[in-house]
Design a protein around this motif. Structure first.
Motif, PDB file in Angstrom:
ATOM      1  N   ARG A 230      18.275   1.597 -36.492  1.00 20.00           N
ATOM      2  CA  ARG A 230      18.480   1.276 -35.078  1.00 20.00           C
ATOM      3  C   ARG A 230      19.572   2.152 -34.468  1.00 20.00           C
ATOM      4  N   CYS A 231      20.614   2.478 -35.231  1.00 23.14           N
ATOM      5  CA  CYS A 231      21.658   3.371 -34.731  1.00 23.14           C
ATOM      6  C   CYS A 231      21.109   4.772 -34.464  1.00 23.14           C
ATOM      7  N   LEU A 232      20.307   5.274 -35.387  1.00 24.35           N
ATOM      8  CA  LEU A 232      19.790   6.636 -35.266  1.00 24.35           C
ATOM      9  C   LEU A 232      18.831   6.755 -34.085  1.00 24.35           C
ATOM     10  N   PHE A 233      18.055   5.703 -33.833  1.00 25.04           N
ATOM     11  CA  PHE A 233      17.114   5.720 -32.717  1.00 25.04           C
ATOM     12  C   PHE A 233      17.793   5.291 -31.414  1.00 25.04           C
ATOM     13  N   GLN A 352       4.089  11.728 -42.333  1.00 25.22           N
ATOM     14  CA  GLN A 352       4.473  12.359 -43.596  1.00 25.22           C
ATOM     15  C   GLN A 352       5.486  13.480 -43.425  1.00 25.22           C
ATOM     16  N   VAL A 353       5.372  14.219 -42.341  1.00 21.41           N
ATOM     17  CA  VAL A 353       6.241  15.391 -42.177  1.00 21.41           C
ATOM     18  C   VAL A 353       7.495  15.080 -41.376  1.00 21.41           C
ATOM     19  N   ALA A 354       7.682  13.817 -40.973  1.00 17.93           N
ATOM     20  CA  ALA A 354       8.840  13.444 -40.162  1.00 17.93           C
ATOM     21  C   ALA A 354      10.129  13.581 -40.965  1.00 17.93           C
ATOM     22  N   THR A 355      11.192  13.955 -40.284  1.00 17.69           N
ATOM     23  CA  THR A 355      12.513  14.047 -40.904  1.00 17.69           C
ATOM     24  C   THR A 355      13.474  13.087 -40.199  1.00 17.69           C
ATOM     25  N   VAL A 356      14.642  12.930 -40.771  1.00 18.81           N
ATOM     26  CA  VAL A 356      15.647  12.031 -40.204  1.00 18.81           C
ATOM     27  C   VAL A 356      15.943  12.375 -38.746  1.00 18.81           C
ATOM     28  N   HIS A 357      16.037  13.664 -38.455  1.00 14.87           N
ATOM     29  CA  HIS A 357      16.443  14.097 -37.118  1.00 14.87           C
ATOM     30  C   HIS A 357      15.417  13.718 -36.054  1.00 14.87           C
ATOM     31  N   TRP A 358      14.179  13.447 -36.484  1.00 18.42           N
ATOM     32  CA  TRP A 358      13.154  13.054 -35.514  1.00 18.42           C
ATOM     33  C   TRP A 358      13.521  11.745 -34.825  1.00 18.42           C
ATOM     34  N   LEU A 359      14.287  10.886 -35.480  1.00 16.88           N
ATOM     35  CA  LEU A 359      14.690   9.630 -34.838  1.00 16.88           C
ATOM     36  C   LEU A 359      15.588   9.919 -33.642  1.00 16.88           C
TER      37      LEU A 359
END
Length: 412
Positions: A230-233, A352-359
């Protein structure tokens, strides 16, 4: 004469806190790896490189990025090219970039691991470490290495800064990377704006619901996971802004209330820049839930030193971005499995290809739809409005809409 690359290279540089005096540390590297002594001027290469890295030890993220690129180049120069830095020319740098695009299997690992580890009170080499790390393809269960355009641009940028430093120190006569930068066949120049990589609203719903279920089943571990997601998004934080490092430890007291009873989060971001991030009502509810789980008061006290993200085993704050990355990837993987089981194969494959930064990208992309972009810029910590503008896809949407009904056979 190129050397055989069947054996993996050993790491050169430890974390900044374990390096100390460059002269002494350079000698310790040569004691650890006596085979390197065959390269003329290698000691001077090491000392100058350590001095360069030492100027970036104020930020662990920056230090790690520069260490990675300098270390790879030195290993290639010494072990493959079998030459010191002063001997490298433009063609050598072209060869090095080709090497980075397709390194030998012995140089590629399948997971991020530390270069060194503690053993009987000493720092010893981790034999599992490799200079390059492949991303695992979940469908084929194979490890695919691919250096993206963004990574290539980082190589050019960091090595150019590195060679400029060595020139200014009168250690090198030329900057070989600068000779190929403008017309390199490796760097693509786009006449369009690259789309922001983000997860869809459906994917986020599945991720959130999956983690909420996990938190109900195993609150000790996954209430923390839910709060981090929730913090990252919700506040589009970078993972480095949630962990303790030399800049300080993010603590609950960083959540602050102003005179109008509005809540903010004080964040130390890139370049040690401090910013205040808006805390929405939903985010405040998420904070209360997490603090209730921890047995704390619903809202933080002024100056409270409880870490925002604490270790589950042991005491204190999480100090590794790698741990946060694994946590997020575990949430993505669980949501991916649920989506496949429920017949949402296409959406699952994209996840599948999502990374942390996508949030972070997703949170910003959603906010610019209804918030003033100046407010989003300040919350995101963007250096310029041009960066925030990249998240506004209205122009691309309208451009496509105007072309959608074009006819391949015009009407008379």
């Amino acid at each position: 004469m190129m050397k055989n690359t069947e054996l993996p290279p050993a790491p050169l540089f430890d974390q900044a806190a374990h390096i100390g005096n460059p002269l002494t540390y350079a000698r310790s590297i040569l004691q650890r790896q006596p085979e390197l002594r065959a390269i003329e001027q290698i000691y001077d290469d090491l000392v100058n490189s350590l001095n360069f890295l030492g100027s970036y030890n104020g930020s662990s993220a920056t230090f790690n990025s520069y260490r990675r690129e300098v270390e790879r180049l030195l290993q290639w120069s010494w072990l493959v090219r079998q030459a010191g830095l002063a001997e490298l020319n433009r063609q050598d740098m072209e060869d090095y970039l080709a090497f980075c695009q397709s390194p030998p299997a012995s140089w590629v690992g399948n997971k991020q691991v530390a270069r060194f580890r503690n053993y009987q009170g000493e720092r010893v080499i981790n034999p599992d470490w490799r200079p390059f790390v492949a991303q695992q393809n979940k469908r084929s269960q194979t490890d695919d290495f691919n250096l993206s355009q963004k990574s290539l641009q980082a190589v050019f940028s960091i090595l150019s800064t590195y060679f400029n430093y060595l020139q200014q120190e009168d250690y090198l006569a030329i900057n070989p990377i600068k000779l190929i930068r403008q017309r390199s066949r490796y760097l693509q120049r786009h006449a369009y704006q690259e789309p922001i990589r983000r997860i869809s609203n459906l994917q986020w719903d599945y991720i959130l619901e999956t983690v909420e279920r996990a938190a109900q089943d195993n609150p000790k571990e996954h209430e923390r996971s839910l709060f981090v997601m929730r913090c990252l998004f919700g506040m589009y934080l970078r993972i480095s802004e949630l962990v303790a490092d030399e800049r300080g430890t993010p603590v609950m007291g960083d959540f602050q209330q102003d005179r109008d009873q509005h809540w903010w989060l004080r964040v130390v971001g890139k370049g040690n820049k401090v910013r205040m991030v808006t805390v929405s009502d939903d985010m405040l509810d998420a904070l209360k839930r997490y603090r209730n789980h921890l047995g704390l008061t619903p809202l933080p006290r002024v100056g409270e030193q409880t870490p925002i993200v604490a270790k589950i085993k042991g005491r204190g704050a999480v100090t590794s971005t790698r741990q946060i990355r694994y946590l997020v990837q575990g949430c993505f993987d669980a949501a991916y499995q649920r989506m496949r089981e429920e017949g949402l194969k296409d959406e699952a494959e994209e996840l599948q290809v999502a990374t942390v930064h996508w949030l972070r990208h997703t949170g910003i992309s959603e906010d610019v739809k209804f918030r003033p972009k100046e407010h989003v810029k300040e919350d995101a910590g963007h250096a310029s409005m041009a960066t925030t503008d990249r998240y506004i896809d209205t122009e691309m949407r309208e451009r496509h809409a105007s072309a959608r009904h074009k006819k391949l056979k015009p009407e008379y």
